[in-house]
Design a protein around this motif. Structure first.
Motif, PDB file in Angstrom:
ATOM      1  N   GLN A 115      15.843  11.884   9.297  1.00  0.00           N
ATOM      2  CA  GLN A 115      17.358  12.035   9.947  1.00  0.00           C
ATOM      3  C   GLN A 115      17.533  10.476  10.103  1.00  0.00           C
ATOM      4  OE1 GLN A 115      18.889  14.549  10.859  1.00  0.00           O
ATOM      5  NE2 GLN A 115      17.293  15.708   9.894  1.00  0.00           N
ATOM      6  N   ILE A 116      16.751   9.695  10.082  1.00  0.00           N
ATOM      7  CA  ILE A 116      17.111   8.407  10.040  1.00  0.00           C
ATOM      8  C   ILE A 116      17.748   7.641   8.755  1.00  0.00           C
ATOM      9  CG2 ILE A 116      16.334   5.810  10.053  1.00  0.00           C
ATOM     10  CD1 ILE A 116      14.114   6.916  11.844  1.00  0.00           C
ATOM     11  N   ALA A 117      17.335   8.204   7.660  1.00  0.00           N
ATOM     12  CA  ALA A 117      17.858   8.004   6.395  1.00  0.00           C
ATOM     13  C   ALA A 117      18.969   8.694   6.233  1.00  0.00           C
ATOM     14  CB  ALA A 117      16.876   8.441   5.258  1.00  0.00           C
ATOM     15  N   LYS A 118      19.129  10.081   6.714  1.00  0.00           N
ATOM     16  CA  LYS A 118      20.468  10.692   6.329  1.00  0.00           C
ATOM     17  C   LYS A 118      21.529   9.855   7.096  1.00  0.00           C
ATOM     18  CE  LYS A 118      22.349  15.178   7.450  1.00  0.00           C
ATOM     19  NZ  LYS A 118      22.201  16.505   8.108  1.00  0.00           N
ATOM     20  N   ARG A 119      21.197   9.413   8.435  1.00  0.00           N
ATOM     21  CA  ARG A 119      22.256   8.679   9.074  1.00  0.00           C
ATOM     22  C   ARG A 119      22.770   7.334   8.415  1.00  0.00           C
ATOM     23  NH1 ARG A 119      19.785   9.220  13.373  1.00  0.00           N
ATOM     24  NH2 ARG A 119      18.650   7.274  13.796  1.00  0.00           N
ATOM     25  N   ALA A 120      21.861   6.686   7.876  1.00  0.00           N
ATOM     26  CA  ALA A 120      21.984   5.396   7.351  1.00  0.00           C
ATOM     27  C   ALA A 120      23.228   5.561   6.015  1.00  0.00           C
ATOM     28  CB  ALA A 120      20.568   4.749   6.829  1.00  0.00           C
TER      29      ALA A 120
ATOM     30  N   VAL B 239      10.807   9.172   4.140  1.00  0.00           N
ATOM     31  CA  VAL B 239      11.800  10.248   4.108  1.00  0.00           C
ATOM     32  C   VAL B 239      10.923  11.470   3.881  1.00  0.00           C
ATOM     33  CG1 VAL B 239      13.838  11.171   2.993  1.00  0.00           C
ATOM     34  CG2 VAL B 239      13.478   8.862   3.772  1.00  0.00           C
ATOM     35  N   ALA B 240      10.057  11.354   2.727  1.00  0.00           N
ATOM     36  CA  ALA B 240       9.466  12.715   2.247  1.00  0.00           C
ATOM     37  C   ALA B 240       8.454  13.217   3.460  1.00  0.00           C
ATOM     38  CB  ALA B 240       8.788  12.520   0.742  1.00  0.00           C
ATOM     39  N   LEU B 241       7.866  12.256   4.130  1.00  0.00           N
ATOM     40  CA  LEU B 241       6.642  12.789   4.831  1.00  0.00           C
ATOM     41  C   LEU B 241       7.190  13.037   6.459  1.00  0.00           C
ATOM     42  CD1 LEU B 241       4.018  10.291   3.784  1.00  0.00           C
ATOM     43  CD2 LEU B 241       4.119  12.817   3.292  1.00  0.00           C
ATOM     44  N   GLU B 242       8.221  12.180   6.774  1.00  0.00           N
ATOM     45  CA  GLU B 242       8.345  12.228   8.342  1.00  0.00           C
ATOM     46  C   GLU B 242       9.762  12.888   8.614  1.00  0.00           C
ATOM     47  OE1 GLU B 242       6.522  11.107  10.603  1.00  0.00           O
ATOM     48  OE2 GLU B 242       5.162   9.413   9.839  1.00  0.00           O
TER      49      GLU B 242
ATOM     50  N   LYS C  57       5.165   4.588  13.629  1.00  0.00           N
ATOM     51  CA  LYS C  57       5.277   4.134  12.149  1.00  0.00           C
ATOM     52  C   LYS C  57       6.689   4.131  11.748  1.00  0.00           C
ATOM     53  CE  LYS C  57       2.536   5.308   8.957  1.00  0.00           C
ATOM     54  NZ  LYS C  57       1.653   5.493   7.886  1.00  0.00           N
ATOM     55  N   PRO C  58       7.260   5.484  11.940  1.00  0.00           N
ATOM     56  CA  PRO C  58       8.788   5.612  11.587  1.00  0.00           C
ATOM     57  C   PRO C  58       9.712   4.716  12.094  1.00  0.00           C
ATOM     58  CG  PRO C  58       7.914   7.547  12.229  1.00  0.00           C
ATOM     59  CD  PRO C  58       6.858   6.639  12.625  1.00  0.00           C
ATOM     60  N   ASP C  59       9.374   4.214  13.408  1.00  0.00           N
ATOM     61  CA  ASP C  59      10.226   3.465  14.281  1.00  0.00           C
ATOM     62  C   ASP C  59      10.132   1.952  13.554  1.00  0.00           C
ATOM     63  OD1 ASP C  59      11.927   2.290  16.303  1.00  0.00           O
ATOM     64  OD2 ASP C  59      10.254   1.892  17.596  1.00  0.00           O
ATOM     65  N   ILE C  60       8.806   1.578  13.426  1.00  0.00           N
ATOM     66  CA  ILE C  60       9.030   0.137  12.849  1.00  0.00           C
ATOM     67  C   ILE C  60       9.608   0.120  11.550  1.00  0.00           C
ATOM     68  CG2 ILE C  60       6.317   0.234  11.954  1.00  0.00           C
ATOM     69  CD1 ILE C  60       6.027  -2.588  13.192  1.00  0.00           C
ATOM     70  N   LEU C  61       9.033   1.151  10.603  1.00  0.00           N
ATOM     71  CA  LEU C  61      10.095   1.129   9.284  1.00  0.00           C
ATOM     72  C   LEU C  61      11.454   1.093   9.333  1.00  0.00           C
ATOM     73  CD1 LEU C  61       9.832   0.835   6.190  1.00  0.00           C
ATOM     74  CD2 LEU C  61       9.527   3.442   6.143  1.00  0.00           C
ATOM     75  N   GLN C  62      11.946   1.761  10.366  1.00  0.00           N
ATOM     76  CA  GLN C  62      13.415   1.876  10.553  1.00  0.00           C
ATOM     77  C   GLN C  62      13.803   0.433  11.058  1.00  0.00           C
ATOM     78  OE1 GLN C  62      14.641   3.986  14.001  1.00  0.00           O
ATOM     79  NE2 GLN C  62      16.792   3.665  13.551  1.00  0.00           N
TER      80      GLN C  62
ATOM     81  N   ARG D 183       0.856  -1.310  -0.182  1.00  0.00           N
ATOM     82  CA  ARG D 183      -0.036   0.069  -0.033  1.00  0.00           C
ATOM     83  C   ARG D 183       0.824   1.253   0.198  1.00  0.00           C
ATOM     84  NH1 ARG D 183      -4.419  -1.262   4.779  1.00  0.00           N
ATOM     85  NH2 ARG D 183      -4.774  -3.556   4.235  1.00  0.00           N
ATOM     86  N   GLY D 184       2.163   1.137   0.312  1.00  0.00           N
ATOM     87  CA  GLY D 184       2.898   2.351   0.541  1.00  0.00           C
ATOM     88  C   GLY D 184       2.803   2.826   2.047  1.00  0.00           C
ATOM     89  N   TYR D 185       3.753   3.777   2.232  1.00  0.00           N
ATOM     90  CA  TYR D 185       3.861   4.077   3.806  1.00  0.00           C
ATOM     91  C   TYR D 185       2.722   4.698   4.328  1.00  0.00           C
ATOM     92  CZ  TYR D 185       5.861   6.192   8.101  1.00  0.00           C
ATOM     93  OH  TYR D 185       5.868   6.716   9.236  1.00  0.00           O
ATOM     94  N   ALA D 186       2.396   6.083   3.656  1.00  0.00           N
ATOM     95  CA  ALA D 186       1.396   6.691   4.202  1.00  0.00           C
ATOM     96  C   ALA D 186       0.145   6.147   4.331  1.00  0.00           C
ATOM     97  CB  ALA D 186       1.132   8.071   2.976  1.00  0.00           C
TER      98      ALA D 186
END
Length: 217
Positions: A135-140, A127-130, A67-72, A39-42
């Motif tokens: 910051q998680i993606a940037k760190r990765a 990344v676009a919404l949250e 949601k951001p935590d579980i996707l991380q 379905r996508g993230y949103a």
């Protein structure tokens, strides 16, 4: 033998409740991943995830903050794999000084994206919404050069920021290429042809000037 934790240093044996908690966590991760892919993230809510697992929101929040935590957590293993198997591999390839080896690495990097294609759109959407996930993606991405100590050493202590930036730009271009090529279908090319062109661009760009082959006369 005394099995009590803390008195002898023996690790406490997992209980049935521990196993149940671990199974619930795995089920939440697996169901969330399936829903994000479909379905996508949103479009996915926490209620959707707990309904698929058959538990309540309180149980979800015992394991994840949102949601951001579980996707991380879903992406953590994937991104760790990228650092260990893709960019540590690149470190050795660059040390070889072989453009042919680099082209083969580029094809393997594209294959990594192909293997993880299903979850990547949800990652990009988050990344676009949250702001938190940004910051998680940037760190990765910023952590990838740490898998390349020999590459960093060749750039020297005064050019570490530039060396890291080059890797971050490489990652960004590969991600953008893959999105347009495999997800959107707006680039018409075989994977091998794309790997060759990307190698023409990036093989010299990742070598310090003093390590680059002299141009042919």
């Amino acid at each position: 033998m005394n099995e009590r934790a803390g008195s002898t240093g023996t690790t406490r044996r997992p209980t049935l409740r521990d196993h149940q908690k671990q199974q619930t966590r795995r089920s939440l991760l697996e169901c969330a991943k399936t829903l994000f892919v479909e379905r996508g993230y949103a479009a996915v809510t926490i209620d959707d995830i707990v309904s698929a697992v058959g538990c309540g929101r309180a149980t979800f929040y015992l394991h994840f903050s949102g949601k951001p935590d579980i996707l991380q957590r879903i992406g953590a293993e994937t991104m760790e794999q990228r650092a260990v198997t893709v960019y540590a591999d690149l470190d050795a390839v660059l040390e070889s000084g072989s453009r042919a080896e680099f082209a083969r690495w580029m094809r393997r990097a594209v294959a990594w994206f192909e293997d993880n294609q299903a979850i990547l759109p949800a990652w990009d959407e988050a990344v676009a919404l949250e702001p938190e996930f940004r910051q998680i993606a940037k760190r990765a991405v910023s952590e990838l050069p740490a898998a390349m100590p020999r590459y960093l050493a060749r750039w020297g202590p005064d050019r570490q920021d530039e060396a890291r930036l080059r890797i971050e730009l490489l990652v960004s271009q590969l991600e953008r290429f893959f999105t347009r090529w495999a997800v959107q279908g707006t680039i018409d090319s075989s994977a091998d042809d794309a790997a060759e062109v990307l190698s023409d661009i990036w093989f010299p760009a990742l070598l310090p000037p003093e390590h680059r082959p002299a141009p042919e006369r």
